[in-house]
Design an enzyme around this catalytic site. Sequence first.
Site, short mmCIF file in Angstrom:
data_model
loop_
_atom_site.label_atom_id
_atom_site.label_comp_id
_atom_site.label_asym_id
_atom_site.label_seq_id
_atom_site.Cartn_x
_atom_site.Cartn_y
_atom_site.Cartn_z
N LYS A 45 0.83 -1.21 0.00
CA LYS A 45 0.00 0.00 0.00
C LYS A 45 0.86 1.25 0.00
CE LYS A 45 -2.14 -1.10 3.80
NZ LYS A 45 -1.50 -2.40 4.01
N THR A 46 1.83 1.27 0.89
CA THR A 46 2.69 2.45 0.97
C THR A 46 3.50 2.59 -0.32
OG1 THR A 46 2.78 2.20 3.36
CG2 THR A 46 4.46 3.60 2.37
N ASP A 232 -1.86 7.86 3.59
CA ASP A 232 -1.46 6.52 4.06
C ASP A 232 -2.16 6.25 5.39
OD1 ASP A 232 -0.20 4.09 4.11
OD2 ASP A 232 1.84 4.87 4.33
N GLU A 233 -2.30 4.97 5.76
CA GLU A 233 -2.88 4.57 7.05
C GLU A 233 -4.23 5.24 7.30
OE1 GLU A 233 -1.24 2.32 8.82
OE2 GLU A 233 0.90 2.57 8.38
N GLN A 263 -5.63 -3.03 10.78
CA GLN A 263 -4.52 -2.37 11.47
C GLN A 263 -4.96 -1.09 12.15
OE1 GLN A 263 -0.51 -2.62 9.58
NE2 GLN A 263 -1.65 -3.33 7.81
N ARG A 613 5.14 -7.24 11.01
CA ARG A 613 6.29 -6.37 10.77
C ARG A 613 7.49 -7.18 10.28
NH1 ARG A 613 4.02 -2.82 9.16
NH2 ARG A 613 2.30 -4.23 9.43
P1 ATP Z 1 1.66 -2.08 5.95
O1 ATP Z 1 0.26 -2.55 5.96
O2 ATP Z 1 2.50 -2.83 6.95
O3 ATP Z 1 1.80 -0.61 6.01
P2 ATP Z 1 2.05 -1.93 3.11
O4 ATP Z 1 0.85 -2.54 2.51
O5 ATP Z 1 2.14 -0.47 3.17
O6 ATP Z 1 2.29 -2.57 4.56
P3 ATP Z 1 4.63 -1.79 1.86
O7 ATP Z 1 5.37 -1.35 3.07
O8 ATP Z 1 4.34 -0.80 0.82
O9 ATP Z 1 3.29 -2.52 2.34
O10 ATP Z 1 5.33 -3.02 1.17
C1 ATP Z 1 5.80 -4.14 1.91
C2 ATP Z 1 7.11 -4.63 1.33
O11 ATP Z 1 6.87 -5.26 0.10
C3 ATP Z 1 8.08 -3.51 1.05
O12 ATP Z 1 9.37 -3.97 1.33
C4 ATP Z 1 7.90 -3.25 -0.42
O13 ATP Z 1 9.04 -2.70 -1.01
C5 ATP Z 1 7.63 -4.65 -0.94
N1 ATP Z 1 6.84 -4.65 -2.17
C6 ATP Z 1 5.60 -4.15 -2.33
N2 ATP Z 1 5.17 -4.34 -3.59
C7 ATP Z 1 6.15 -4.98 -4.26
C8 ATP Z 1 6.33 -5.46 -5.60
N3 ATP Z 1 5.39 -5.30 -6.50
N4 ATP Z 1 7.48 -6.07 -5.89
C9 ATP Z 1 8.44 -6.23 -4.97
N5 ATP Z 1 8.34 -5.81 -3.70
C10 ATP Z 1 7.22 -5.18 -3.33
MG MG Z 2 2.26 0.88 4.76
#
Ligand code: ATP
Ligand code: MG
Length: 743
Positions: A45-46, A232-233, A263, A613
Site C-alpha cells: 500500500k505504501t 497513508d494509514e 490495522q 512487521r
Molecule cells: P503495511 O500494511 O504494513 O503498512 P504496506 O501494505 O504499506 O504494509 P509496503 O510497506 O508498501 O506494504 O510493502 C511491503 C514490502 O513489500 C516492502 O518492502 C515493499 O518494497 C515490498 N513490495 C511491495 N510491492 C512490491 C512489488 N510489487 N514487488 C516487490 N516488492 C514489493
Molecule cells: Mg504501509
Amino acid sequence: MTDIHEPLPAHSATPYLETLNESQRSAVEQLDGPVLVLAGAGTGKTRVLTTRLAHLLMLGKAQPWEILCVTFTNKAAREMRERVAQLLGYENEGWWVGTFHAQGARILRNHAEAVGLRSTFSIIDTDDQIRLVKQILAANSVDEKNCPPRMMSNLIQRWKDRGLPPEKVAGTEGSEHADGMAPTIYAQYQERLSTLNAADFGDLLMLNLTLFQNEPEILAKYQKKFRYILVDEYQDTNVSQYLWLRLLAQGHSNICCVGDDDQAIYSWRGAEVGNILRFEDDFPGAQTVRLERNYRSTPNILAAASGLISHNEGRLGKTLWTDINEGEKVRVHGVWDGEEEARYIGSEIESLHSKGHNLNEIAVLVRVGFQTREFEDRLITLALPYRVLGGMRFYERAEIRDAVAYLRVIAQPDDDLALERIINVPKRGIGQATVQTMHQFARAENISLYTAILRLLETDEIRAATRKKLRGLMDDFDRWRGQLNTMRHPELAETVLDESGYTAMWQDKARSDKSPDAVGRLDNLKELIAALEDFENMTGFLEHVSLVMDNEEKGDDDKVTLMTLHGAKGLEFDTVFLPGWEEGLFPHQRALDESGTAGLEEERRLGYVGITRARARSTISFAANRRIYNQWKSAIPSRFIDELPPETVSVESASGLYGSYRGGGRHNSNARYDRGNLYRDKLPNSAFQESFDTPSQSFDVGERVFHQKFGYGEILHIDGNKLEVAFEKASTKKVMDSFVEKA
Ligand code: ATP
Ligand code: MG
C-alpha cells in the site's frame, strides 16, 4: 522551488511501473478520481502511494507543491520523500509530504488571523494544556477532585478530534463533568489560547476546519492548489482529519487513500475505522482496489497473523498470499520471567549478529513502554547498540537520572554533577545563589562540591536557614552511605527515594495533577528499583548505568530497534521479537477494562500489526512470572497465543520452566492475570500440555531451599504456590515455588 520537469514519454520513463503487480499498477495508474486501496499488511500500500506520487510528477500531472501527501509519522514522511527522490532521480523542495499535524500547522500559519491567531503562534504541549485547564477550572471554582484537569483536557482533545469547536458541542454533552460546565471551560480554554497566541495539537486541524468553513475562498484556493491528495494509514484517521481531507478533496475528488481495517489501532486517540469503510459513500464513483499478494513476509508469518486476526468479528476480511518460500515458523517461546526473556532475546540477537545479520533489521516490539528497560539492560551487557524509537531510553528519563544521581552521590560523594543535579530536587530551599557560593569555594580550594559544603557548613557563608537544610541533606547522605553495607541495594534505593522526598514530590504532582505524566514517572521509579535487583550491588549497578550513558555517545548506525507496537505501524524488519504475550500485559488489562470486546479486538489488531512487521523471523515470548513495577505476578500466556494456527508456530519449551502453571487447581490466583484453567484446554500445541503436566515438587514448612536471586533460606509459610522464605543473605521474602529448589 523546483524547476518544472518536462513530462517524459511514459514507456521509457516509468520503469518503476514494471516492478508492480497488476492490482498495484492499476491503483497507481488510476490517477484521477477517488481511489481506495484496502489491503492487508505488507501488500505494498505504501509502495503504491509512493509510486503514485512519483508517477504524478513524472507525467507532469502536477508540480510537487500541488500534491498533498499525508503520512502518519515524521519518519514515514521522510522515508516517502527518499523513496520518491530515488524513483525520480532528483530531490524536491517545497512539497507537501508530512503528517496531518505538520500540514495543518503550515496552512494555519498562512491564515492565522482568520481564526484569531497571529502567524507566529506557538504550539503548546500536553503539559501546558493541562496547566491552562487547571487555571480555568480554578477561575470557575470547579473542584479539581471532581474534575481532574487532565481528564478535562482529554475531554477537550476528544472534542477536537471530532472537529467540534466549543460552539458546536451539543447541549448536554460533557454535562457530567466540571459541575456541568465542561463546554464553558472548553470555550474559555479556547479564548485563553487565542489571547496567548497559541494552539494545541488538536487545534492544528480543527482550526483548519473553522478556517475552511468561515472563508470559502481560502478553502477554494487550497482545493485548487492540491490537485492530488494521497493518504497513508487511512484506517487511523479521526473525524477531524477525515473532514479536513474531505473538504480539500471536494473540488476534484482526486484522492487516493490506502489502509487496512485490520490495522486500526488508534481508536483510543479518537480514530474512527468507520472512515475507511465509508469511503465509497463519501466519494461516489470511487475505485476500490484490493491487494492480496504480500511481499513482506514468509507464509508462516502471514498465516499466523491471518489466523490471529480472524478471531475478530468486526472486520471486512481479506485473503493474503505470498510466493515467498516456506521459511521458519513463528516461534513461541516460554520463559520463567522477564529477565530470562531478555537473556533469551539478547542471545538470539547476538547469534544473528554473529551470523552477519544487520542489527538495523532486528526489532523488539513491546506493548508498554516500560518493557524496553530489561532489553536495554541486556543489550548493554552484550555491547549490542540499540535505539529506542518514539520513546526515551529508560536511563535518559529525568526521574531516572535524578534517582541515579542520589545513588551516585551515596556511592561517590565527590560526584559533583550528580550532587548538583539533585541538591534542590525536590525543592528544599537551596537556591542558585547558595550553589554558586559552593562552587566558588570548591574551585578556590580545588575540592569537590561535597567537601566544600561540609566545610562551608562550619562557617557563616551561607544563611542559617539554608545551612540547616544543607546540614539535613548531608546527614541524610551520611546515613544512607552507612546503610550501603547493611541494606540490600534495591531497598536502600527505595529508602533514599522516600526519605529524600523525591517519591513524594511525584506523588504530590500526581495527586494535584500538576504533571500529566507523574503517574508514569512513579512507575518508572518502581521499575528502577526492579532493575537494581538484577545487579549484585550498588557499584555494579552504577557501573552499568555509566556504560548505558557511554553507549549513547557512540554514533554507531547499526542498531537494534526497541519500540512499542503502536510506533511500529508501517515499518518492516527481517527479524521481530514480540515479548510479553501474557494476559493482562497483552492484551492489556486496561484496554479490556475500559473498552471490553472492542478493546480486545483492538489489542488483537495490535498483535496482527506486530507479527506482520517481520519479513523472515517472528518470535513471540511469554513469561510464567512477570515482575511489574517490582511486584511479582504469576502470568499465563496470552489468549492470542492460543489463537495462532498450530501449524504455523513452533513452540519452544524447556521442560520445567512452567512451574507456576503446574497443578491448575492451585494456580496462584491473581485477579488481573488469572484466566483460571481456561488455557489448559485451549493450548495450541501439545508441547505446552506436557510442560503443564510436569508433576509439582512439594515443599514443607521448615525445609531449606535455594532461590536463584536470594540464595539459601528456610520456608516459614506456604500459601498455594507462594512460599514465605527467610533467606540467609536477604530478608524474609515471598517467592514462587517454581523459583526455588530443594537445597
Ligand atoms: P503495511 O500494511 O504494513 O503498512 P504496506 O501494505 O504499506 O504494509 P509496503 O510497506 O508498501 O506494504 O510493502 C511491503 C514490502 O513489500 C516492502 O518492502 C515493499 O518494497 C515490498 N513490495 C511491495 N510491492 C512490491 C512489488 N510489487 N514487488 C516487490 N516488492 C514489493
Ligand atoms: Mg504501509
